[in-house]
Motif scaffolding. Sequence first.
Motif, PDB file in Angstrom:
ATOM      1  N   ILE A   5       0.838  -1.204   0.000  1.00 17.91           N
ATOM      2  CA  ILE A   5       0.000   0.000   0.000  1.00 17.91           C
ATOM      3  C   ILE A   5       0.872   1.254   0.000  1.00 17.91           C
ATOM      4  O   ILE A   5       0.618   2.197  -0.747  1.00 17.91           O
ATOM      5  N   ALA A   6       1.902   1.269   0.833  1.00 19.51           N
ATOM      6  CA  ALA A   6       2.804   2.425   0.896  1.00 19.51           C
ATOM      7  C   ALA A   6       3.461   2.679  -0.454  1.00 19.51           C
ATOM      8  O   ALA A   6       3.489   3.812  -0.943  1.00 19.51           O
ATOM      9  N   ARG A   7       3.966   1.615  -1.055  1.00 22.62           N
ATOM     10  CA  ARG A   7       4.645   1.766  -2.347  1.00 22.62           C
ATOM     11  C   ARG A   7       3.659   2.180  -3.434  1.00 22.62           C
ATOM     12  O   ARG A   7       3.970   3.036  -4.277  1.00 22.62           O
ATOM     13  N   GLY A   8       2.470   1.590  -3.426  1.00 21.88           N
ATOM     14  CA  GLY A   8       1.448   1.965  -4.410  1.00 21.88           C
ATOM     15  C   GLY A   8       1.039   3.422  -4.268  1.00 21.88           C
ATOM     16  O   GLY A   8       0.906   4.146  -5.259  1.00 21.88           O
ATOM     17  N   PHE A   9       0.856   3.873  -3.035  1.00 27.83           N
ATOM     18  CA  PHE A   9       0.502   5.274  -2.785  1.00 27.83           C
ATOM     19  C   PHE A   9       1.574   6.200  -3.329  1.00 27.83           C
ATOM     20  O   PHE A   9       1.275   7.209  -3.977  1.00 27.83           O
ATOM     21  N   LEU A  10       2.832   5.867  -3.069  1.00 29.65           N
ATOM     22  CA  LEU A  10       3.927   6.719  -3.537  1.00 29.65           C
ATOM     23  C   LEU A  10       3.999   6.772  -5.055  1.00 29.65           C
ATOM     24  O   LEU A  10       4.274   7.834  -5.633  1.00 29.65           O
ATOM     25  N   VAL A  11       3.734   5.655  -5.717  1.00 22.64           N
ATOM     26  CA  VAL A  11       3.742   5.654  -7.188  1.00 22.64           C
ATOM     27  C   VAL A  11       2.603   6.522  -7.717  1.00 22.64           C
ATOM     28  O   VAL A  11       2.809   7.340  -8.618  1.00 22.64           O
ATOM     29  N   VAL A  12       1.406   6.365  -7.153  1.00 18.70           N
ATOM     30  CA  VAL A  12       0.259   7.175  -7.606  1.00 18.70           C
ATOM     31  C   VAL A  12       0.537   8.659  -7.371  1.00 18.70           C
ATOM     32  O   VAL A  12       0.318   9.498  -8.254  1.00 18.70           O
ATOM     33  N   LEU A  13       1.037   8.993  -6.194  1.00 18.72           N
ATOM     34  CA  LEU A  13       1.357  10.384  -5.882  1.00 18.72           C
ATOM     35  C   LEU A  13       2.466  10.901  -6.796  1.00 18.72           C
ATOM     36  O   LEU A  13       2.399  12.036  -7.288  1.00 18.72           O
ATOM     37  N   GLY A  14       3.462  10.064  -7.060  1.00 16.88           N
ATOM     38  CA  GLY A  14       4.567  10.467  -7.932  1.00 16.88           C
ATOM     39  C   GLY A  14       4.119  10.695  -9.366  1.00 16.88           C
ATOM     40  O   GLY A  14       4.502  11.693  -9.992  1.00 16.88           O
ATOM     41  N   VAL A  15       3.294   9.800  -9.880  1.00 17.71           N
ATOM     42  CA  VAL A  15       2.785   9.963 -11.252  1.00 17.71           C
ATOM     43  C   VAL A  15       1.924  11.218 -11.343  1.00 17.71           C
ATOM     44  O   VAL A  15       2.033  11.999 -12.305  1.00 17.71           O
ATOM     45  N   SER A  16       1.085  11.448 -10.335  1.00 15.22           N
ATOM     46  CA  SER A  16       0.259  12.666 -10.325  1.00 15.22           C
ATOM     47  C   SER A  16       1.135  13.916 -10.334  1.00 15.22           C
ATOM     48  O   SER A  16       0.838  14.894 -11.026  1.00 15.22           O
ATOM     49  N   SER A  17       2.208  13.870  -9.586  1.00 13.95           N
ATOM     50  CA  SER A  17       3.119  15.011  -9.542  1.00 13.95           C
ATOM     51  C   SER A  17       3.816  15.220 -10.887  1.00 13.95           C
ATOM     52  O   SER A  17       3.986  16.355 -11.335  1.00 13.95           O
ATOM     53  N   LEU A  18       4.213  14.131 -11.532  1.00 17.65           N
ATOM     54  CA  LEU A  18       4.847  14.259 -12.853  1.00 17.65           C
ATOM     55  C   LEU A  18       3.860  14.789 -13.888  1.00 17.65           C
ATOM     56  O   LEU A  18       4.249  15.546 -14.789  1.00 17.65           O
ATOM     57  N   ILE A  19       2.598  14.428 -13.761  1.00 19.50           N
ATOM     58  CA  ILE A  19       1.570  14.994 -14.656  1.00 19.50           C
ATOM     59  C   ILE A  19       1.467  16.496 -14.419  1.00 19.50           C
ATOM     60  O   ILE A  19       1.383  17.279 -15.379  1.00 19.50           O
ATOM     61  N   ASN A  20       1.502  16.911 -13.158  1.00 21.15           N
ATOM     62  CA  ASN A  20       1.483  18.351 -12.863  1.00 21.15           C
ATOM     63  C   ASN A  20       2.696  19.053 -13.454  1.00 21.15           C
ATOM     64  O   ASN A  20       2.580  20.165 -13.983  1.00 21.15           O
ATOM     65  N   ALA A  22       4.348  18.151 -16.110  1.00 21.63           N
ATOM     66  CA  ALA A  22       4.127  18.231 -17.563  1.00 21.63           C
ATOM     67  C   ALA A  22       3.121  19.324 -17.909  1.00 21.63           C
ATOM     68  O   ALA A  22       3.303  20.046 -18.896  1.00 21.63           O
ATOM     69  N   LEU A  23       2.083  19.458 -17.106  1.00 22.24           N
ATOM     70  CA  LEU A  23       1.099  20.525 -17.355  1.00 22.24           C
ATOM     71  C   LEU A  23       1.736  21.899 -17.220  1.00 22.24           C
ATOM     72  O   LEU A  23       1.461  22.795 -18.022  1.00 22.24           O
ATOM     73  N   VAL A  24       2.591  22.062 -16.235  1.00 20.01           N
ATOM     74  CA  VAL A  24       3.275  23.344 -16.065  1.00 20.01           C
ATOM     75  C   VAL A  24       4.182  23.608 -17.260  1.00 20.01           C
ATOM     76  O   VAL A  24       4.246  24.728 -17.769  1.00 20.01           O
ATOM     77  N   TRP A  25       4.883  22.584 -17.717  1.00 21.05           N
ATOM     78  CA  TRP A  25       5.792  22.790 -18.842  1.00 21.05           C
ATOM     79  C   TRP A  25       5.061  23.030 -20.158  1.00 21.05           C
ATOM     80  O   TRP A  25       5.476  23.877 -20.947  1.00 21.05           O
ATOM     81  N   PHE A  26       4.001  22.285 -20.409  1.00 24.26           N
ATOM     82  CA  PHE A  26       3.409  22.300 -21.748  1.00 24.26           C
ATOM     83  C   PHE A  26       2.033  22.949 -21.838  1.00 24.26           C
ATOM     84  O   PHE A  26       1.527  23.134 -22.943  1.00 24.26           O
ATOM     85  N   ALA A  27       1.422  23.291 -20.711  1.00 30.18           N
ATOM     86  CA  ALA A  27       0.115  23.952 -20.740  1.00 30.18           C
ATOM     87  C   ALA A  27       0.088  25.086 -19.714  1.00 30.18           C
ATOM     88  O   ALA A  27      -0.904  25.290 -19.021  1.00 30.18           O
ATOM     89  N   LEU A  48       8.179  30.235 -13.824  1.00 29.96           N
ATOM     90  CA  LEU A  48       7.127  29.307 -13.402  1.00 29.96           C
ATOM     91  C   LEU A  48       7.407  27.887 -13.895  1.00 29.96           C
ATOM     92  O   LEU A  48       7.271  26.923 -13.138  1.00 29.96           O
ATOM     93  N   ARG A  49       7.805  27.769 -15.153  1.00 25.76           N
ATOM     94  CA  ARG A  49       8.109  26.433 -15.680  1.00 25.76           C
ATOM     95  C   ARG A  49       9.277  25.801 -14.923  1.00 25.76           C
ATOM     96  O   ARG A  49       9.230  24.636 -14.558  1.00 25.76           O
ATOM     97  N   GLY A  50      10.311  26.574 -14.710  1.00 29.67           N
ATOM     98  CA  GLY A  50      11.483  26.035 -14.025  1.00 29.67           C
ATOM     99  C   GLY A  50      11.207  25.690 -12.578  1.00 29.67           C
ATOM    100  O   GLY A  50      11.480  24.571 -12.128  1.00 29.67           O
ATOM    101  N   ASP A  51      10.641  26.621 -11.832  1.00 27.88           N
ATOM    102  CA  ASP A  51      10.442  26.405 -10.399  1.00 27.88           C
ATOM    103  C   ASP A  51       9.349  25.378 -10.119  1.00 27.88           C
ATOM    104  O   ASP A  51       9.547  24.447  -9.340  1.00 27.88           O
ATOM    105  N   LEU A  52       8.190  25.546 -10.734  1.00 28.50           N
ATOM    106  CA  LEU A  52       7.105  24.586 -10.491  1.00 28.50           C
ATOM    107  C   LEU A  52       7.417  23.230 -11.105  1.00 28.50           C
ATOM    108  O   LEU A  52       7.112  22.187 -10.517  1.00 28.50           O
TER     109      LEU A  52
END
Length: 127
Positions: A5-20, A22-27, A48-52
Amino acid sequence: MGKVIARGFLVVLGVSSLINAALVWFALDRIGVTLGTPAPTPLAESTLRGDLGALFGMFGVLSIAAAIRDDRRLLLAPMLLPALAIAGRLVSYALAPAPAAVPLIAVEAVALAGVVIARAGLAKNSG
């Protein structure tokens, strides 16, 4: 089971963060309009792109790496980043109270608490 559960939570949170990230960089224009902080200059866009992007990217990469490697040491930055973001938001709120900041503080607090709890489920690797 707790480790899974801990590892799954971290992967979901990590993927969500990487999506954010990408949104900052490309949208960035859509994000800026949504948050009410459009970048008025190319320098502001770059900042904003660099820091966020760095914040979300680092959080995502290290959260996923900690889950994959089963290594709680990799979660230092994913704990510090939201803690520092909360601190900055609290300073802003103290200087100019804005109710719209409260949900953002809550989201970051939940993410921070989740990482701290998940950290307890990972191995304490020494190598």
